[in-house]
Design a protein around this motif. Sequence first.
Motif, short mmCIF file in Angstrom:
data_model
loop_
_atom_site.label_atom_id
_atom_site.label_comp_id
_atom_site.label_asym_id
_atom_site.label_seq_id
_atom_site.Cartn_x
_atom_site.Cartn_y
_atom_site.Cartn_z
N SER A 153 0.77 -1.06 0.07
CA SER A 153 -0.03 0.02 -0.05
C SER A 153 0.76 1.32 -0.04
N SER A 154 2.08 1.29 0.20
CA SER A 154 2.98 2.11 0.40
C SER A 154 3.82 2.60 -0.81
N ILE A 155 3.68 1.61 -1.92
CA ILE A 155 4.09 1.73 -3.17
C ILE A 155 4.25 3.20 -3.70
N GLY A 156 5.11 3.86 -3.93
CA GLY A 156 4.98 5.23 -4.50
C GLY A 156 6.05 5.66 -5.62
N ASP A 157 5.90 6.87 -6.06
CA ASP A 157 6.82 7.31 -7.31
C ASP A 157 7.92 8.05 -6.55
N ILE A 158 9.16 8.06 -6.97
CA ILE A 158 10.28 8.48 -6.38
C ILE A 158 11.16 9.48 -7.52
N ALA A 159 11.91 8.80 -8.36
CA ALA A 159 12.73 9.36 -9.20
C ALA A 159 12.96 8.83 -10.53
N GLY A 160 13.97 8.59 -11.23
CA GLY A 160 14.40 8.06 -12.64
C GLY A 160 13.90 6.77 -12.67
N THR A 161 14.41 6.02 -13.91
CA THR A 161 13.94 4.99 -14.36
C THR A 161 15.28 3.98 -14.80
N PRO A 162 16.01 3.67 -13.83
CA PRO A 162 17.20 2.84 -14.24
C PRO A 162 16.95 1.39 -14.41
N GLU A 163 16.13 0.88 -15.51
CA GLU A 163 15.51 -0.40 -15.49
C GLU A 163 16.57 -1.34 -15.82
N GLY A 164 17.63 -1.21 -16.65
CA GLY A 164 18.59 -2.08 -16.86
C GLY A 164 19.26 -2.63 -15.70
N PRO A 165 19.78 -1.77 -14.94
CA PRO A 165 20.60 -2.43 -13.74
C PRO A 165 19.37 -3.17 -12.72
N ALA A 166 18.27 -2.66 -12.56
CA ALA A 166 17.12 -3.24 -11.90
C ALA A 166 16.86 -4.57 -12.30
N ILE A 167 16.99 -4.75 -13.59
CA ILE A 167 16.48 -6.34 -14.36
C ILE A 167 17.81 -7.11 -13.79
N ARG A 168 18.97 -6.66 -13.91
CA ARG A 168 20.08 -7.41 -13.71
C ARG A 168 19.88 -7.90 -12.25
N PHE A 169 19.68 -6.89 -11.15
CA PHE A 169 19.73 -7.24 -10.03
C PHE A 169 18.58 -8.26 -9.84
N MET A 170 17.40 -7.93 -10.37
CA MET A 170 16.24 -9.18 -10.01
C MET A 170 16.74 -10.55 -10.57
N THR A 171 17.52 -10.52 -11.69
CA THR A 171 17.96 -11.74 -12.29
C THR A 171 18.68 -12.52 -11.26
N ASP A 172 19.98 -11.82 -10.84
CA ASP A 172 20.55 -12.33 -9.67
C ASP A 172 19.87 -12.78 -8.52
N TYR A 173 19.11 -12.08 -8.03
CA TYR A 173 18.25 -12.52 -6.87
C TYR A 173 17.44 -13.73 -7.05
#
Length: 222
Positions: free
Chosen positions: A119-139
């Motif tokens: 319920s606290s999901i919110g908008d904050i700043a930019g969209t660094p999608e590539g690094p986030a996808i790599r983080f999620m893949t490793d996770y």
Amino acid sequence: PQAMSRKKRQFSGDNLDLEAAIDFMTQIRMGKLPDRDVYVDTQRNERDVYIGMLLDMSGSMGGSKINLVRQTSAILSEVWEHLGDNYAIWGFTDESSVEMRLVKSYDEKLDSKVKNRISSIGDIAGTPEGPAIRFMTDYMLQTPHKTNILLVISDGEPNSRNESREALLEAKAKGLHPYCLTLDDQGEEYLDETYGPVGYSICQSIWDLPIAAGKFYEKIAF
């Protein structure tokens, strides 16, 4: 995992019908009387499905968009809990550097603490999608599983099209099943270039997001 025989939207059965369950939860949240035929009568092999949901929390995800993401996260969490599949939810943003925000880990249940994070999901700043996808893949690959589904929910063009596309292709090459759900219906050029190699759906309502996610999940998991 494959089903041997399946009858959908049944009053009783051995598993939930994902699409019917999403309809049920959505109708409840909209104040409507839901159809209770939400089971699938099926026989299937034991499944080993892990889902990772990656949420764009960039500044453009304000207002109705971030509300759609909250609602979708809540609906899919309830459905996956009932199905017994393990899932994790992370958000990503960019203030001074890429920042990953945990919403739910694989080890957690859908308790009040996790519901508060959703319920606290919110908008904050930019969209660094590539690094986030790599983080999620490793996770997701920290523990091997038979089926790994990566759902990326975003509303617009990432900081780098090439980096996002390469990260998605890397995830696919490592055995994940990535898929993108976008809230941008004006981005045909970058959508095909960035997400075309793995697939994507354009979503504009509370119905579109969970149903599109559910259809891809059902295609891969059953």
